[in-house]
Scaffold this active site. Structure first.
Site, PDB file in Angstrom:
ATOM      1  N   ASN A  37       3.521 -16.160  -7.987  1.00  0.00           N
ATOM      2  CA  ASN A  37       2.990 -16.703  -9.237  1.00  0.00           C
ATOM      3  C   ASN A  37       3.514 -18.116  -9.487  1.00  0.00           C
ATOM      4  OD1 ASN A  37       1.582 -16.646 -11.865  1.00  0.00           O
ATOM      5  ND2 ASN A  37       1.600 -14.436 -11.563  1.00  0.00           N
ATOM      6  N   ARG A  38       3.530 -18.539 -10.756  1.00  0.00           N
ATOM      7  CA  ARG A  38       3.741 -19.951 -11.084  1.00  0.00           C
ATOM      8  C   ARG A  38       5.144 -20.217 -11.633  1.00  0.00           C
ATOM      9  NH1 ARG A  38      -1.179 -18.084 -11.987  1.00  0.00           N
ATOM     10  NH2 ARG A  38      -2.996 -19.321 -11.357  1.00  0.00           N
ATOM     11  N   HIS A  56       3.135 -19.445  -5.772  1.00  0.00           N
ATOM     12  CA  HIS A  56       3.249 -18.552  -4.615  1.00  0.00           C
ATOM     13  C   HIS A  56       4.089 -19.131  -3.474  1.00  0.00           C
ATOM     14  CE1 HIS A  56       0.730 -15.702  -6.519  1.00  0.00           C
ATOM     15  NE2 HIS A  56      -0.445 -16.134  -6.120  1.00  0.00           N
ATOM     16  N   HIS A 111      -0.497  -9.665  -1.831  1.00  0.00           N
ATOM     17  CA  HIS A 111      -1.656 -10.272  -2.495  1.00  0.00           C
ATOM     18  C   HIS A 111      -2.965  -9.779  -1.872  1.00  0.00           C
ATOM     19  CE1 HIS A 111      -4.024 -13.175  -4.709  1.00  0.00           C
ATOM     20  NE2 HIS A 111      -2.947 -13.744  -5.213  1.00  0.00           N
ATOM     21  N   ALA A 112      -3.079  -8.465  -1.716  1.00  0.00           N
ATOM     22  CA  ALA A 112      -4.329  -7.893  -1.206  1.00  0.00           C
ATOM     23  C   ALA A 112      -5.422  -7.996  -2.257  1.00  0.00           C
ATOM     24  CB  ALA A 112      -4.122  -6.446  -0.800  1.00  0.00           C
ATOM     25  N   TYR A 113      -6.651  -8.201  -1.788  1.00  0.00           N
ATOM     26  CA  TYR A 113      -7.840  -8.205  -2.651  1.00  0.00           C
ATOM     27  C   TYR A 113      -8.616  -6.928  -2.378  1.00  0.00           C
ATOM     28  CZ  TYR A 113      -7.429 -13.275  -3.637  1.00  0.00           C
ATOM     29  OH  TYR A 113      -7.024 -14.517  -4.051  1.00  0.00           O
ATOM     30  N   ASP A 135      -6.520 -13.184 -15.134  1.00  0.00           N
ATOM     31  CA  ASP A 135      -5.511 -13.773 -14.251  1.00  0.00           C
ATOM     32  C   ASP A 135      -4.211 -13.784 -15.042  1.00  0.00           C
ATOM     33  OD1 ASP A 135      -4.195 -14.951 -12.167  1.00  0.00           O
ATOM     34  OD2 ASP A 135      -5.165 -16.916 -12.331  1.00  0.00           O
ATOM     35  N   GLN A 189       0.388  -8.509 -12.208  1.00  0.00           N
ATOM     36  CA  GLN A 189      -0.584  -9.577 -12.323  1.00  0.00           C
ATOM     37  C   GLN A 189      -1.936  -9.052 -11.849  1.00  0.00           C
ATOM     38  OE1 GLN A 189       0.207 -12.652 -13.494  1.00  0.00           O
ATOM     39  NE2 GLN A 189      -1.670 -13.790 -13.104  1.00  0.00           N
ATOM     40  N   GLU A 212      -1.053  -7.263  -8.390  1.00  0.00           N
ATOM     41  CA  GLU A 212       0.191  -7.767  -7.813  1.00  0.00           C
ATOM     42  C   GLU A 212       1.397  -7.328  -8.650  1.00  0.00           C
ATOM     43  OE1 GLU A 212      -0.456 -12.137  -7.271  1.00  0.00           O
ATOM     44  OE2 GLU A 212      -2.468 -11.565  -7.943  1.00  0.00           O
TER      45      GLU A 212
END
Length: 345
Positions: free
Chosen positions: A80-81, A106, A176-178, A248, A283, A310
């Site tokens: 993340n940020r 990330h 970070h799987a979609y 998000d 997330q 996440e």
């Protein structure tokens, strides 16, 4: 349970990349790559017993190198940020690589997703490891990391994360799987329902980092204590949804230890994903910025054609003293776990 290994090509630097395939007796299988310690494929049966690959990915290393959406990757040192790419630790200010607007995202310009990891088999697990040197992307301390994937006989994929450092540093790792539970490339996931065991989330500021406010989910599109179609939330005009371009955001999970935090369901396929984690936050990213492109086996990927779940520490936690800490002390052990359990209704 069986594990097979094959070559997956080479990076542009000439490093060989290996694919490891885990398959259980029920016919479920997971493919992982040592490039980015990432999940490439997850095949599970739907309600009719038909196998569906529910994880987005690519057919070549070059495609992973060319795309910046972290498909399936293990991201770090800090997921993340981090606002402005800066934080203070031990009386010193550290400046990290800035790679998303004014923020660090990330792990920076070359985070953990952009390296070939070492790999080994340990029982029925695939274990990836790498050593991140002091100063990598601006982080203090040498960090040794391991990510272990295990596929169980009841169709759960377990991701165990461990790390240790020789100096105080920041660590926040996640996968970070979609996911598209109708099958990768099956179009938007707006009809998927999602429930999250959380009564609060961290509001975003204009820059995409939390503004420091812990907000109640009640009366908002973030109230997912009962299952709700993703489209119902991302189609609202709520200011936080507009800021994120959809979901998000980080939900503040209830409880401690390894516990079920979220359930994602696809009415069409009947597949459900039950996510458990030891992490304090979840997330949820509805792939709002995923550009239209071709994925595995010619599948068409589109914006909002998947959702990432996440389990992680809160965004910008190192700069928010009221958030759970993401600081790992020298000599300490970082241990977290995320479990993706697949069932069908």
């Amino acid at each position: 349970m069986s594990i097979t290994i094959r070559s997956f090509g080479h990076t542009r630097e000439g490093r060989p990349v290996t694919l490891l395939r885990m398959e259980n007796a029920a016919g479920a299988c997971a493919e992982v790559l040592d490039y980015g310690a990432r999940l490439r494929s997850m095949v599970v049966p739907d309600r009719d017993g038909k196998p569906r690959d529910v994880c987005l990915g690519f057919d070549s290393v070059a495609e992973y190198e060319a795309n910046g959406d972290y498909l399936g990757a293990l991201v770090g040192r800090c997921a993340n940020r981090i606002r402005g790419g800066r934080f203070r630790l031990g009386g010193r200010e550290y400046a990290l690589t800035v790679n998303q607007g004014a923020n660090h995202l990330h792990g920076g310009a070359r985070g953990f997703d952009r390296y070939v990891w070492e790999h080994r088999l340990e029982g029925e697990s695939v274990v990836f490891s790498r050593t991140s040197p002091a100063g990598e992307e601006g982080y203090p301390g040498l960090l040794r990391v391991e990510a272990a994937y295990t596929l169980t006989e009841d169709n759960a994929l377990c991701l165990r994360l461990t790390a240790e450092a020789d100096e105080d540093t920041v660590v926040n790792l996640t996968g970070h799987a979609y996911w598209n539970l109708n099958g990768q490339g099956a179009g938007e996931v707006g009809e998927h329902t999602l429930s999250i065991d959380a009564i609060a989330f961290t509001e975003l500021a204009e820059d995409g980092c939390p503004n420091g406010t812990i907000a109640s989910v009640v009366g908002t599109p973030f109230d997912l204590r009962e299952p709700r179609a993703l489209r119902e939330g991302w189609d609202t005009t709520h200011p936080q949804i507009r800021l994120g371009g959809g979901y998000d955001h980080n939900w503040i999970l209830r409880g401690d230890g390894l516990r079920e935090a979220a359930v994602l369901r696809a009415p069409e396929s009947g597949i459900s994903l039950h996510l458990s984690t030891t992490q304090p936050g979840l997330q949820v990213y509805t792939a709002n910025g995923l550009s239209a492109r071709q994925g595995k086996s010619g599948a068409s990927y589109v914006p909002r054609g998947a959702v990432a779940l996440e389990g992680q520490g809160f965004p910008n936690a190192v700069n928010e003293p009221t958030f759970p800490t993401v600081v790992l002390a020298a000599g300490g052990i970082y241990q977290q776990e995320i479990v993706f359990a697949f069932r069908h209704d």
